[in-house]
Design an enzyme around this catalytic site. Structure first.
Site, mmCIF file in Angstrom:
data_model
loop_
_atom_site.group_PDB
_atom_site.id
_atom_site.type_symbol
_atom_site.label_atom_id
_atom_site.label_comp_id
_atom_site.label_asym_id
_atom_site.label_seq_id
_atom_site.Cartn_x
_atom_site.Cartn_y
_atom_site.Cartn_z
ATOM 1 N N LYS A 1 0.839 -1.208 0.000
ATOM 2 C CA LYS A 1 0.000 0.000 0.000
ATOM 3 C C LYS A 1 0.873 1.256 0.000
ATOM 4 C CE LYS A 1 -1.636 1.604 4.028
ATOM 5 N NZ LYS A 1 -1.252 3.015 4.207
ATOM 6 N N ASN A 2 1.906 1.260 0.833
ATOM 7 C CA ASN A 2 2.718 2.478 0.979
ATOM 8 C C ASN A 2 3.627 2.739 -0.212
ATOM 9 O OD1 ASN A 2 1.485 2.988 3.363
ATOM 10 N ND2 ASN A 2 3.270 2.586 4.670
ATOM 11 N N ARG B 1 -4.637 10.473 5.033
ATOM 12 C CA ARG B 1 -3.573 11.468 5.131
ATOM 13 C C ARG B 1 -2.640 11.444 3.932
ATOM 14 N NH1 ARG B 1 -2.025 13.739 9.399
ATOM 15 N NH2 ARG B 1 0.036 13.815 8.489
ATOM 16 N N CYS C 1 -4.172 12.616 13.568
ATOM 17 C CA CYS C 1 -4.843 11.331 13.388
ATOM 18 C C CYS C 1 -4.659 10.515 14.654
ATOM 19 C CB CYS C 1 -4.301 10.588 12.179
ATOM 20 S SG CYS C 1 -2.687 9.898 12.440
ATOM 21 N N ARG D 1 1.196 14.314 13.588
ATOM 22 C CA ARG D 1 1.680 14.108 12.220
ATOM 23 C C ARG D 1 1.693 15.385 11.380
ATOM 24 N NH1 ARG D 1 -0.435 8.329 10.168
ATOM 25 N NH2 ARG D 1 1.430 8.473 8.892
ATOM 26 N N PRO D 2 2.579 16.314 11.731
ATOM 27 C CA PRO D 2 2.678 17.550 10.961
ATOM 28 C C PRO D 2 3.253 17.313 9.555
ATOM 29 C CG PRO D 2 4.445 17.428 12.576
ATOM 30 C CD PRO D 2 3.569 16.220 12.804
ATOM 31 N N ILE D 3 3.081 18.311 8.668
ATOM 32 C CA ILE D 3 3.685 18.219 7.324
ATOM 33 C C ILE D 3 4.634 19.402 7.094
ATOM 34 C CG2 ILE D 3 1.885 16.851 6.183
ATOM 35 C CD1 ILE D 3 0.947 19.682 5.024
ATOM 36 N N ASP D 4 5.118 19.971 8.225
ATOM 37 C CA ASP D 4 5.974 21.156 8.120
ATOM 38 C C ASP D 4 7.211 20.919 7.254
ATOM 39 O OD1 ASP D 4 6.528 19.397 10.346
ATOM 40 O OD2 ASP D 4 8.121 20.781 10.922
ATOM 41 N N LEU D 5 7.746 19.699 7.292
ATOM 42 C CA LEU D 5 8.985 19.445 6.531
ATOM 43 C C LEU D 5 8.719 19.408 5.023
ATOM 44 C CD1 LEU D 5 10.545 16.726 8.882
ATOM 45 C CD2 LEU D 5 11.056 19.174 8.813
ATOM 46 N N LEU E 1 8.773 6.876 16.808
ATOM 47 C CA LEU E 1 8.332 7.712 15.686
ATOM 48 C C LEU E 1 7.038 8.477 15.937
ATOM 49 C CD1 LEU E 1 9.282 5.702 12.490
ATOM 50 C CD2 LEU E 1 10.536 7.431 13.730
ATOM 51 N N ARG F 1 -8.490 -0.438 5.088
ATOM 52 C CA ARG F 1 -7.640 0.572 4.453
ATOM 53 C C ARG F 1 -6.352 -0.042 3.924
ATOM 54 N NH1 ARG F 1 -5.649 4.553 8.228
ATOM 55 N NH2 ARG F 1 -4.306 4.784 6.436
HETATM 56 C C1 UD1 Z 1 4.728 6.841 6.490
HETATM 57 C C2 UD1 Z 1 3.877 5.623 6.288
HETATM 58 C C3 UD1 Z 1 3.387 5.070 7.621
HETATM 59 C C4 UD1 Z 1 4.572 4.833 8.561
HETATM 60 C C5 UD1 Z 1 5.469 6.074 8.656
HETATM 61 C C6 UD1 Z 1 6.757 5.810 9.420
HETATM 62 C C7 UD1 Z 1 2.884 5.999 4.122
HETATM 63 C C8 UD1 Z 1 1.672 6.328 3.313
HETATM 64 N N1 UD1 Z 1 2.761 5.988 5.431
HETATM 65 O O1 UD1 Z 1 3.923 7.843 7.110
HETATM 66 O O2 UD1 Z 1 2.695 3.853 7.383
HETATM 67 O O3 UD1 Z 1 4.093 4.525 9.848
HETATM 68 O O4 UD1 Z 1 5.852 6.516 7.338
HETATM 69 O O5 UD1 Z 1 7.463 4.769 8.858
HETATM 70 O O6 UD1 Z 1 3.932 5.718 3.567
HETATM 71 N N2 UD1 Z 1 7.251 14.488 10.798
HETATM 72 C C9 UD1 Z 1 7.349 15.840 11.118
HETATM 73 N N3 UD1 Z 1 7.142 16.753 10.117
HETATM 74 C C10 UD1 Z 1 6.846 16.403 8.842
HETATM 75 C C11 UD1 Z 1 6.753 15.032 8.524
HETATM 76 C C12 UD1 Z 1 6.970 14.101 9.523
HETATM 77 O O7 UD1 Z 1 7.613 16.196 12.258
HETATM 78 O O8 UD1 Z 1 6.667 17.292 7.986
HETATM 79 C C13 UD1 Z 1 7.479 13.472 11.857
HETATM 80 C C14 UD1 Z 1 6.219 12.641 12.153
HETATM 81 O O9 UD1 Z 1 5.363 13.287 13.082
HETATM 82 C C15 UD1 Z 1 6.838 11.370 12.705
HETATM 83 C C16 UD1 Z 1 8.122 11.209 11.880
HETATM 84 O O10 UD1 Z 1 8.406 12.508 11.364
HETATM 85 O O11 UD1 Z 1 7.183 11.526 14.053
HETATM 86 C C17 UD1 Z 1 8.036 10.229 10.736
HETATM 87 O O12 UD1 Z 1 6.857 10.486 9.996
HETATM 88 P P1 UD1 Z 1 6.750 10.211 8.429
HETATM 89 O O13 UD1 Z 1 7.868 9.347 7.979
HETATM 90 O O14 UD1 Z 1 6.545 11.489 7.722
HETATM 91 O O15 UD1 Z 1 5.382 9.380 8.338
HETATM 92 P P2 UD1 Z 1 4.412 9.362 7.127
HETATM 93 O O16 UD1 Z 1 5.174 9.637 5.876
HETATM 94 O O17 UD1 Z 1 3.205 10.185 7.425
#
Ligand code: UD1
Length: 420
Positions: free
Chosen positions: A22-23, A92, A116, A121-125, A329, A399
């Site tokens: 899926k991922n 997401r 969630c 789970r921010p997207i700031d990066l 994580l 899902r």
């Molecule tokens: C993806 C996977 C999910 C998996 C996760 C970690 C998909 C669709 N989902 O989720 O199944 O559990 O990787 O292996 O592939 N973070 C920030 N800022 C950001 C982005 C991330 O602080 O902009 C933090 C998150 O809160 C978390 C960590 O970075 O603590 C890792 O998250 P991330 O790898 O981004 O997870 P996803 O890509 O959402």
């Protein structure tokens, strides 16, 4: 609504075919926004998240023919650049359309996913990197409104944290950018690697694939020529079934897997006393004479995956002695603990750390699925519990797990999907 009813204390046997990841499927579908031609994606998992993303792409103007495990998708006629709240709130990973839409059209509006069940789970990066590439980012009415009139331009981006979808978004953005983008501290998950390989075959020059540093030469907004894609096997689904073999102390085989992607998982199960036979595309797990306790720390690939933390917690209830699980994580990824405890488990939480007592006789109960992976831990617990377990809110499972009850039944589990 459906629920699962499972009668426990069964031994499993036989083999199960693992579906496509899926991922991996999700970023690959998003990447088709960068293609000038129709793309065929096979080994596509038939799960709700894939259907949700296809619906989003259709709303944008893509057309496709979707058969169970294959899609032929054409994004030529995409004109809309708005990923709306109704779809993004369901999944997401819809945020994966941000990078491709912005780099192709120079503008887009994508609903903010919000928090969630497993944390903020921010997207700031994602956003910071796109700004570095020249985008103007505004947050308006719950939407990310991004513009880059003349397209994105290459630069150097250092991810402060390793982020999987963040890396994927920026890799896709860089593929159509002007000039060279250097990405440092990129995620190395197999799903990220597959995305890079697909883009590379489509004509993008990407150096460093499989490492944490990538150098990507963009096409200056020229669309790419995609080849046919076969989605890699789902290592998390495979790991879940291996845990099912382990918790019931049975011999089972998972087929259509890449054993290399499961190294950390196999290593942990080996420490717990299980043994394995591995060939190119299958793994057989053999029972342990005594299941040993273990310490687990979730981390980025190639470390132990957070997406298998809940399943291993269920397994640790059957070990001899206490196990410690540290979740590094996601701050809130212990929603399954209270449900497991309702089944008789003895798990104590302190911050990011869970202590799981072993030698526990689990008992059937009514339990609630809270997120995708937490729900699969409840299935595993139900397999060894005395009596019947009913798992509610199983839309979480749908899902990400294809034909779940069919696959478990074929291994000899007594599992049924029933109407509430
Ligand atoms: C993806 C996977 C999910 C998996 C996760 C970690 C998909 C669709 N989902 O989720 O199944 O559990 O990787 O292996 O592939 N973070 C920030 N800022 C950001 C982005 C991330 O602080 O902009 C933090 C998150 O809160 C978390 C960590 O970075 O603590 C890792 O998250 P991330 O790898 O981004 O997870 P996803 O890509 O959402």
């Amino acid at each position: 609504m459906h629920y699962l009813s499972i009668n426990g204390e069964q031994t499993l046997n036989g083999s199960v075919e693992i579906s496509g990841a899926k991922n991996s499927a999700l970023p690959l579908l998003a990447a088709t926004l960068l293609s000038k031609n129709e793309v065929t994606i096979s080994n596509l998992p038939n799960v709700a998240d894939v259907k949700t993303l296809l619906k989003l792409l259709q709303n944008l103007g893509a057309s496709f023919i979707h058969k169970k495990n294959e899609v032929k998708i054409d994004t030529k006629n995409v004109q809309s650049t708005c990923a709306n709240y109704d779809i993004v709130r369901k999944m997401r990973a819809s945020i994966l359309t941000l990078g491709p839409l912005l780099t192709r059209f120079g503008r887009c509006e994508v609903s903010l996913p919000g928090g969630c069940a497993i944390g903020q789970r921010p997207i700031d990066l994602h956003l910071k990197a796109l700004e570095q590439m020249g985008a103007k980012i505004e947050l308006k009415h719950g939407y990310v409104v991004a513009t880059a009139k003349d397209g994105l331009k290459g630069c150097t981006v250092i991810f402060d944290k390793v982020t999987v979808t963040g890396s994927e978004n920026i890799i896709m953005a860089a593929s159509l950018a002007r000039g060279v983008t250097k990405l440092l501290n990129v995620a190395k998950e197999p799903e990220v690697v597959q995305l890079c390989e697909v883009l590379s075959k489509a004509g993008v020059k990407i150096e460093g694939i499989g490492t944490s540093n990538l150098i990507i030469t963009g096409s200056s907004r020229e669309l790419l020529s995609f080849e046919d894609i076969e989605v890699i096997p789902d290592r998390i689904e495979a790991g879940t079934y291996l845990c099912a073999g382990a918790i019931t102390n049975s011999q089972i085989t998972v087929k259509n897997v890449f054993p290399k992607h499961l190294e950390a998982v196999i290593l942990k199960l080996t420490q717990m006393g299980f043994s394995f036979k591995e060939k190119k595309d299958y793994i057989t797990i053999f029972p342990a004479s005594k299941i040993k306790s273990v310490d687990i720390e979730t981390t980025e690939y190639p470390g132990f995956p957070t997406d298998l933390q809940a399943q291993f917690m269920a397994l640790c209830t059957q070990a001899n002695g206490a196990s410690i699980i540290n979740e590094r994580l996601f701050e809130n990824r212990f929603m399954h603990v209270s449900e497991l405890n309702r089944m008789g488990a003895n798990v104590r939480l302190k911050g990011h750390s869970a202590t799981v007592e072993g030698n526990t006789q689990l008992v059937g109960a009514d339990v609630m699925a809270t997120d995708l992976r937490a729900s699969s831990a409840l299935i595993l617990a139900a397999l060894v519990a005395k009596g019947t377990t009913r798992i509610h809110r199983i839309y979480h499972l749908d899902r990400g797990y294809e034909n779940l009850e069919g696959k478990f039944s074929s291994l000899g589990a007594k599992i049924e999907r029933l109407e509430e």
